[in-house]
Scaffold this motif. Sequence first.
Motif, PDB file in Angstrom:
ATOM      1  N   UNK A 128      -6.960  14.668  -0.115  1.00 35.83           N
ATOM      2  CA  UNK A 128      -6.322  15.674  -0.973  1.00 35.83           C
ATOM      3  C   UNK A 128      -7.322  16.754  -1.340  1.00 35.83           C
ATOM      4  N   UNK A 186     -10.397  18.607   8.577  1.00 35.98           N
ATOM      5  CA  UNK A 186     -10.402  17.262   8.007  1.00 35.98           C
ATOM      6  C   UNK A 186     -11.409  16.348   8.683  1.00 35.98           C
ATOM      7  N   UNK A 229     -13.269  13.531   6.776  1.00 34.35           N
ATOM      8  CA  UNK A 229     -12.563  12.528   5.979  1.00 34.35           C
ATOM      9  C   UNK A 229     -11.886  11.525   6.902  1.00 34.35           C
ATOM     10  N   UNK A 230     -12.253  10.285   6.743  1.00 33.62           N
ATOM     11  CA  UNK A 230     -11.740   9.253   7.642  1.00 33.62           C
ATOM     12  C   UNK A 230     -10.596   8.481   7.011  1.00 33.62           C
ATOM     13  N   UNK A 231      -9.604   8.168   7.829  1.00 36.39           N
ATOM     14  CA  UNK A 231      -8.492   7.309   7.414  1.00 36.39           C
ATOM     15  C   UNK A 231      -8.231   6.316   8.530  1.00 36.39           C
ATOM     16  N   UNK A 236      -1.818  15.868   7.961  1.00 38.31           N
ATOM     17  CA  UNK A 236      -1.906  17.243   8.459  1.00 38.31           C
ATOM     18  C   UNK A 236      -0.650  18.019   8.082  1.00 38.31           C
ATOM     19  N   UNK A 247     -11.043   0.982   5.404  1.00 36.45           N
ATOM     20  CA  UNK A 247     -11.770   1.940   4.580  1.00 36.45           C
ATOM     21  C   UNK A 247     -12.302   1.274   3.305  1.00 36.45           C
ATOM     22  N   UNK A 274     -15.315   5.694  13.666  1.00 37.53           N
ATOM     23  CA  UNK A 274     -13.873   5.705  13.882  1.00 37.53           C
ATOM     24  C   UNK A 274     -13.438   7.172  13.891  1.00 37.53           C
ATOM     25  N   UNK A 275     -12.420   7.517  14.650  1.00 40.24           N
ATOM     26  CA  UNK A 275     -12.109   8.934  14.819  1.00 40.24           C
ATOM     27  C   UNK A 275     -11.532   9.587  13.571  1.00 40.24           C
ATOM     28  N   UNK A 276     -11.826  10.863  13.459  1.00 34.22           N
ATOM     29  CA  UNK A 276     -11.212  11.685  12.417  1.00 34.22           C
ATOM     30  C   UNK A 276      -9.965  12.347  12.995  1.00 34.22           C
ATOM     31  N   UNK A 277      -9.302  13.151  12.188  1.00 36.16           N
ATOM     32  CA  UNK A 277      -8.122  13.876  12.657  1.00 36.16           C
ATOM     33  C   UNK A 277      -8.456  14.784  13.832  1.00 36.16           C
TER      34      UNK A 277
END
Lengths: 62, 826
Positions: free
Chosen positions: A3, A25, A28-30, A39, B212, B725-728
Amino acid sequence: GMIMAGLGLIESGAGMEEEEVRLGLEGNLCRCTGYQNIVKAIQEAAGEMRQAAPAGAQGGSE
Amino acid sequence: MTQVAEPGAKRWMGGGLVRKEDPKLITGQGRYTDDIALPGMLWLAFARSPVAHANIVSIDTSAAKELPGVVAVYTGEELASEWAAAMPCAWPVSSRTYPGENTHDPRVPDHWPVAKDRVRYMGEIVAVVVADSREHAFDATEAVDVDYDELPVVTDIEAASADGAHVIHEQFGSNELYTWELHNGDVDKVFADAPVVVSERYFHPRLIANAIEPRAIVVQPVPAGGEFTVWSATQIPHFLRVFLTLILGIPETKIRVIAPEVGGGFGSKLEVYAEEFVAVALARKLGQPVKWNEYRSEGYLSTVQGRGVIQDMEVAATEEGKLLGVRVKLQADMGAYASLVGPGIPILGAFHYHGVYDCDAYSFTCTSVFTNQTPTDAYRGAGRPEATYATERIMDALARRVGKDPAEVRAMNFIPPFDQPRMTAGTLEYDSGNYGAALDKAKELVGYDALRQEQQAGDGRRDGKLLGVGISSYMEVCGWAPSQVLGTLHYAGGGWERASVRCNPTGKITVISGTSPHGQGHETTFAQIVADALGVTPDDVEVLHGDTSVATWGLDSYGSRSLSVGGVTIQKAAELVREKARVLAAHELEVAEDDLEWTDGKFQVKGAPDRAKTVPELAFSSWAAHNLPEGVDPILEAGAAFDPPNWTFPSGTHICVVEVDPETGSTRIDRYVAVDDCGTIINPLIVDGQVMGGVAQGIAEALYEEAIYDENGTLLSGNMMTYRIPSAAELPGYTLGKTVTPSSTNPMGVKGIGETGTIASPPAVLNAVADALRFVGVGFIDKPASAEKIWRVVQSAQGQAPPERTPEGGGTGAASMTPEREGGVA
């Protein structure tokens, strides 16, 4: 994190094409969402927020 | 306001309700284990072995004890009296052959929470520090002085079972845990007679789950009562409670385990860990609350890793490409010890290496070995991604061999559509399936025919890149599980679920679920189910879970079971509540039960709809109990149990389109289409979310991730710089579609969707990359299809030997994990 990064992108006036948002982004990892809806949410929020406060004005936060 | 359905709508199941969980999570109000702080709390930190295999000659903790804030330091010998038993293996698979007579002789070495005299993997705990802060505790671990006498290290899976290999657990005489075989049909004859046999070898590197939220635990003892409250970032609070009892000798009735908000697990939190046992033991020993929170790089060593399998896969076929038989041999890396369910993971895939295809002969053999590396265990898909990868890659290889389009070869081999249980070559009874429908839909969504035409016309090129299309038509087996079947597999527990539905007097509904969500949205889906059953809205329904004092009975969440077992149980309980309510309604309305109908979410008298009762109204009168029928107890609630009669079998087709740059080796995913069939859909938003997240992990597995150990057993990819690990930016967007073939296993027809994305996607991606690379003469590539790996095979295929690597601070894999941003973005 997502955010805050999204808010930063929107307020900085960054382009909101999918590739641009994804690059924005990068820090920032998810592991859960696969990012697609994050997105889209940022793009949608940008649309609403920039319409309410056009480029150059202080971006309003939620 | 969480609802997006029409305010007057009475049907919630099937609707994309925005998640009830999210408002608190996205505003930072969720409480995770690390958010818990208790008065008088002490911090734990663990001194870990820097070597992979060594005898502990001596440990000197005196310097550590002198450091600021340190309360105590304990070695494995000093804590030995805390344990009533060694750490558990709940799935002690042993050597056997099906069909055949077998004895159960499992090889489970003692695995103590803190090593006593020997360490067997880098990261194994050798001492624990207790201090007044996390930093003080960590600093003191570095002052623990251990004298190691190093032993030979075994890391290579094949070397572990070779003659003369150093044996890690001497009592077994070899590094083999088991050789497990399943044979159906005359496999040798089918392969000997077949006109076409295609063989390939695949390697699945170890993966690091990287949820995470790092692992964490807080323990609150009440010494005078011998009671313990444990908060742990776990997927399995119920199992953790049982095992704390068994390993620590604390009566089960004295332990309460709570899984607070848990930030992802993917199987890595489906484990009972040394750190958890030590934390409770020290809370007991010291009589004070204790806490531990993992550092990320610590977790890379100490959290169970996934995969670690070599497969020799073969199919026998006709010249037309019709499948006759499947034969596969696995070698699986268990790591240094038998983890909670690690030995069973390869077995989860054992029964379906023929996937969605028919054949007459089937053979699966798996040899599992110990190595001096972190133990392996479940990681999203657990045995099924491995199986699907082998099946779907070899189908493409078969298509190339017989000169046909890969979609055509698949379609000709699909098991025809069915909606009732059907026995298959691997001896599983699939519940239902319509594999052709998903393939057709996926082809349409991706524009398959046009892509193949473009490939042909351009000789595989598009704007200088190599164009590749890869298909994965998958099935998987989940909905863990029919308890009797688990017994035959020597899994220690059952697969049932229990639930309660309680109508509070003021009309709101409480649901008690035995599942333990860690991000999946159960609270929303289950609320939708109960809302439909009882004529309320999802906002009226509160779902409680993950606390053994609240949801006393349950078997937690893994193996895509929460909806197909847990949700089905909840619906059953809600329907029992409605039936109790019907009796009350008839009594209060002074009509016979048959004169009532359930319409618009209430009981109405037939022909006089203004005479009606809602469940919330009946909840109040049931609680007041002024006018209950004879023999009916107060309070409107019911409990139910469900032990599924079979597994469930989601399926689908994914198609991936890639552009590979032959100059740099980098891969860009141009399109990714996922058509999935999880049976009846309760919440399409949540289903899509699971698919997208699962596919992201699978693409990462396909292109980016591998845990690399060197020959000394040192984990080289030890942090997020070297295993990222991959990002967007490194992942594409997805196009999602669905087919719906209800399951025959449960009344709701639901199958589960939590793992399918990760199961389906790696072969779709690798088939696409391989499809692209064939245009430059590359015959084979395996995962991860990193830029470096692709570049090297392209160079080799073009007859140029690639330059020698000069590793800088790493082995052969380090550079391959750098995600290529150039071209890695969709």
